[in-house]
Design an enzyme around this catalytic site. Structure first.
Site, mmCIF file in Angstrom:
data_model
loop_
_atom_site.group_PDB
_atom_site.id
_atom_site.type_symbol
_atom_site.label_atom_id
_atom_site.label_comp_id
_atom_site.label_asym_id
_atom_site.label_seq_id
_atom_site.Cartn_x
_atom_site.Cartn_y
_atom_site.Cartn_z
ATOM 1 N N LEU A 177 0.013 2.241 -6.457
ATOM 2 C CA LEU A 177 -1.301 2.862 -6.916
ATOM 3 C C LEU A 177 -1.576 4.308 -6.918
ATOM 4 O O LEU A 177 -2.382 4.997 -7.195
ATOM 5 C CB LEU A 177 -2.373 1.928 -6.733
ATOM 6 C CG LEU A 177 -2.527 0.633 -6.939
ATOM 7 C CD1 LEU A 177 -3.638 -0.064 -6.337
ATOM 8 C CD2 LEU A 177 -2.573 0.374 -8.649
ATOM 9 N N THR A 214 -8.615 2.948 -3.886
ATOM 10 C CA THR A 214 -7.411 3.453 -3.764
ATOM 11 C C THR A 214 -7.305 4.768 -3.137
ATOM 12 O O THR A 214 -6.467 5.263 -2.315
ATOM 13 C CB THR A 214 -6.758 3.391 -5.096
ATOM 14 O OG1 THR A 214 -6.647 2.009 -5.574
ATOM 15 C CG2 THR A 214 -5.064 3.917 -5.081
ATOM 16 N N HIS A 217 -8.361 5.085 0.507
ATOM 17 C CA HIS A 217 -7.215 4.534 1.437
ATOM 18 C C HIS A 217 -6.066 5.741 1.315
ATOM 19 O O HIS A 217 -5.862 5.977 2.748
ATOM 20 C CB HIS A 217 -6.587 3.201 0.793
ATOM 21 C CG HIS A 217 -5.264 2.773 0.928
ATOM 22 N ND1 HIS A 217 -5.160 1.475 1.899
ATOM 23 C CD2 HIS A 217 -4.099 3.206 1.142
ATOM 24 C CE1 HIS A 217 -3.829 1.428 2.289
ATOM 25 N NE2 HIS A 217 -3.097 2.398 1.812
ATOM 26 N N GLU A 218 -5.977 6.117 0.626
ATOM 27 C CA GLU A 218 -4.823 7.199 0.462
ATOM 28 C C GLU A 218 -5.559 8.321 1.204
ATOM 29 O O GLU A 218 -4.542 9.280 1.904
ATOM 30 C CB GLU A 218 -4.645 7.832 -0.919
ATOM 31 C CG GLU A 218 -3.797 6.713 -1.852
ATOM 32 C CD GLU A 218 -2.449 6.209 -0.960
ATOM 33 O OE1 GLU A 218 -1.805 6.766 -0.222
ATOM 34 O OE2 GLU A 218 -2.233 4.982 -1.401
ATOM 35 N N HIS A 221 -4.957 7.857 4.739
ATOM 36 C CA HIS A 221 -3.564 8.468 5.234
ATOM 37 C C HIS A 221 -3.516 10.084 5.374
ATOM 38 O O HIS A 221 -2.791 10.560 6.389
ATOM 39 C CB HIS A 221 -2.493 8.192 4.190
ATOM 40 C CG HIS A 221 -2.041 6.570 4.073
ATOM 41 N ND1 HIS A 221 -1.776 5.947 5.094
ATOM 42 C CD2 HIS A 221 -1.843 5.656 2.945
ATOM 43 C CE1 HIS A 221 -1.355 4.378 4.836
ATOM 44 N NE2 HIS A 221 -1.695 4.574 3.464
ATOM 45 N N HIS A 227 -1.392 2.348 7.782
ATOM 46 C CA HIS A 227 -1.872 0.866 7.371
ATOM 47 C C HIS A 227 -2.282 -0.109 8.614
ATOM 48 O O HIS A 227 -1.404 0.247 9.848
ATOM 49 C CB HIS A 227 -0.741 0.171 6.646
ATOM 50 C CG HIS A 227 -0.499 0.702 5.578
ATOM 51 N ND1 HIS A 227 0.771 0.996 4.937
ATOM 52 C CD2 HIS A 227 -1.341 1.027 4.329
ATOM 53 C CE1 HIS A 227 0.896 1.578 3.749
ATOM 54 N NE2 HIS A 227 -0.502 1.712 3.389
HETATM 55 ZN ZN LIG Z 1 -1.245 3.003 2.254
#
Ligand SMILES: [Zn+2]
Length: 419
Positions: A177, A214, A217-218, A221, A227
């Protein structure tokens, strides 16, 4: 025939699952680009005065969204973009409406990271902007090869990655994604890529990725988080307060979800933003993750330059530090083309002497100025006695300050950088 039907339905189910389960490309991207994603930035090329974060400082990150579309469906609306910014702010500030769904056992670990995001109001050229770029591309799909980050390959070049979080929204082929570069990567590839129909919470977003997680989450990072399962069987994400878990979770398990290396009866923290569960299943970052994120902004941190980025502030346009209106003041009722009374300050950034000049009929004389640092502490107060004033700031430490000019009724607020 029955067997064929069975096979077809099996394929359908298999295919459906492969689409409806979260996959993130960041780990694979890091493996493809080891020298890019984890490389140390050599030398300090950032000229503005570096400083450390204040303990409770809210850090605001200017965002530019590059929308790359091949079909009209991929050309998502401004409303969809804004809904994603709201979701990011809610999630990173723990203002998300589903924060109450965090199981009681994990609630003590949930944290406000004190990171906020805004659509950039100033372009790299110092012009006004919306923080949203739309660009037609003849590419029907993009992959992990970073083509979307360069105009020459059907994408759009990054804006200065020391001052902006670049988010490319496009048709990202394949299962993932989205993906992110980790802190310290190659500057012109630094940022986050998101599939267009999982970006935001309104319009064309698809279930079960319709809560903007999404991107949460990104961006996690991009701010240095791994993770939650450490990308290994019973791996380590380097965070103290996230429990070890054997692997990722899909869909939405019920609490408690035990796995082979669960440290106690609470099992996996599958509702953490850095797992692979559905959007409406996720609801927290932990205090340990917040600490890791904030360490990126410390002196010598990979995202330290953002402390001096004022791209959310339209008063930083190249025309000078004129800031006629602020959220604290009453809405301007005058026609837009009528000059608005205000205060001009220069130079900004300033080394020693700061000049204040009243413009368009503003009365500076008789007002008080207050200089506050980013954590709200007052470092200087002074009464102004004329409509042009020169203030010596040589005793003030380097950093970003808020300058307030007020007589208790009329108030102007300006942002100031001390070198
Ligand atoms: Zn990830």
């Amino acid at each position: 025939m029955k067997i064929l039907l069975l096979l077809a339905s099996f394929l359908l189910i298999f295919n459906f699952n492969s689409i409806a389960q979260r996959h993130c490309g960041s780990t694979e991207y890091a493996k493809l680009n080891p020298s890019v994603s984890y490389r140390e930035i050599s030398g300090n090329t950032f000229n503005a005065a570096a400083r450390d974060t204040f303990s409770n400082e809210v850090i605001t990150i200017p965002v530019v969204v590059h929308i790359l579309y091949n079909t009209s469906a991929q050309n998502i609306s401004d409303a969809q973009v804004r809904s994603q910014l709201k979701a990011l702010n809610d999630d990173f500030r723990r203002m998300n409406s589903d924060a109450g769904n965090t199981p009681a056992a994990f609630k003590p670990f949930a944290a406000d990271t004190r990171i906020e995001f805004c659509l950039a109001q100033v372009t790299p050229q110092g012009k006004p902007g919306s923080g949203i770029i739309r660009k037609y591309t003849n590419k029907t799909g993009f992959s992990l090869d970073d083509a979307m980050k360069f105009s020459a390959s059907g994408g759009d070049d990054a804006w200065d990655t020391k001052s902006y979080l670049n988010i490319w929204v496009c048709n990202f082929s394949g299962q993932a994604l989205g993906y992110a570069s980790f802190p310290g990567g190659q500057a012109d590839k630094d940022g986050v890529v998101i599939q267009y129909d999982v970006f935001g919470t309104t319009s064309k977003v698809r279930p079960v990725f319709n809560k903007g997680r999404t991107t949460t989450h990104e961006v996690g990072h991009w701010l240095g988080l791994k993770h939650i399962w450490g990308d290994n069987s019973c791996g380590n994400d380097g965070i103290d307060d996230t429990p070890q878990q054997s692997g990722n979770n899909y869909n939405c398990p019920s609490f408690p979800r035990m796995s082979s290396c669960s440290p106690n009866a609470n099992g996996d923290m599958f509702m953490n933003f850095m797992d692979y569960t559905n959007d409406d299943c996720m609801n927290l970052f932990t205090g340990g993750q917040a600490k890791k994120i904030r360490s990126q902004f410390a002196l010598n941190g990979k995202r330290n330059s953002f402390l001096n980025s004022v791209k959310c502030d339209s008063s930083m346009l190249e025309s000078g530090g004129v800031l006629p209106t602020q959220p604290e003041t009453k809405p301007v009722t005058a026609p837009q083309n009528k000059p608005v009374a205000g205060v001009q300050i220069y130079p900004n950034p300033v080394n020693q002497y700061l000049n204040l000049v009243a413009i368009n009929g503003f009365e500076l004389s008789g007002k008080f100025i207050t200089l506050s640092n980013a954590s709200g502490s007052v470092v200087m107060q002074k009464r102004i006695v004329s409509n042009t004033e020169k203030i010596n700031l040589s005793s003030v430490n380097a950093g970003i300050y808020i300058l307030t000019v007020t007589d208790g009724k009329d108030k102007k607020v300006l942002k100031l950088i001390k070198m």
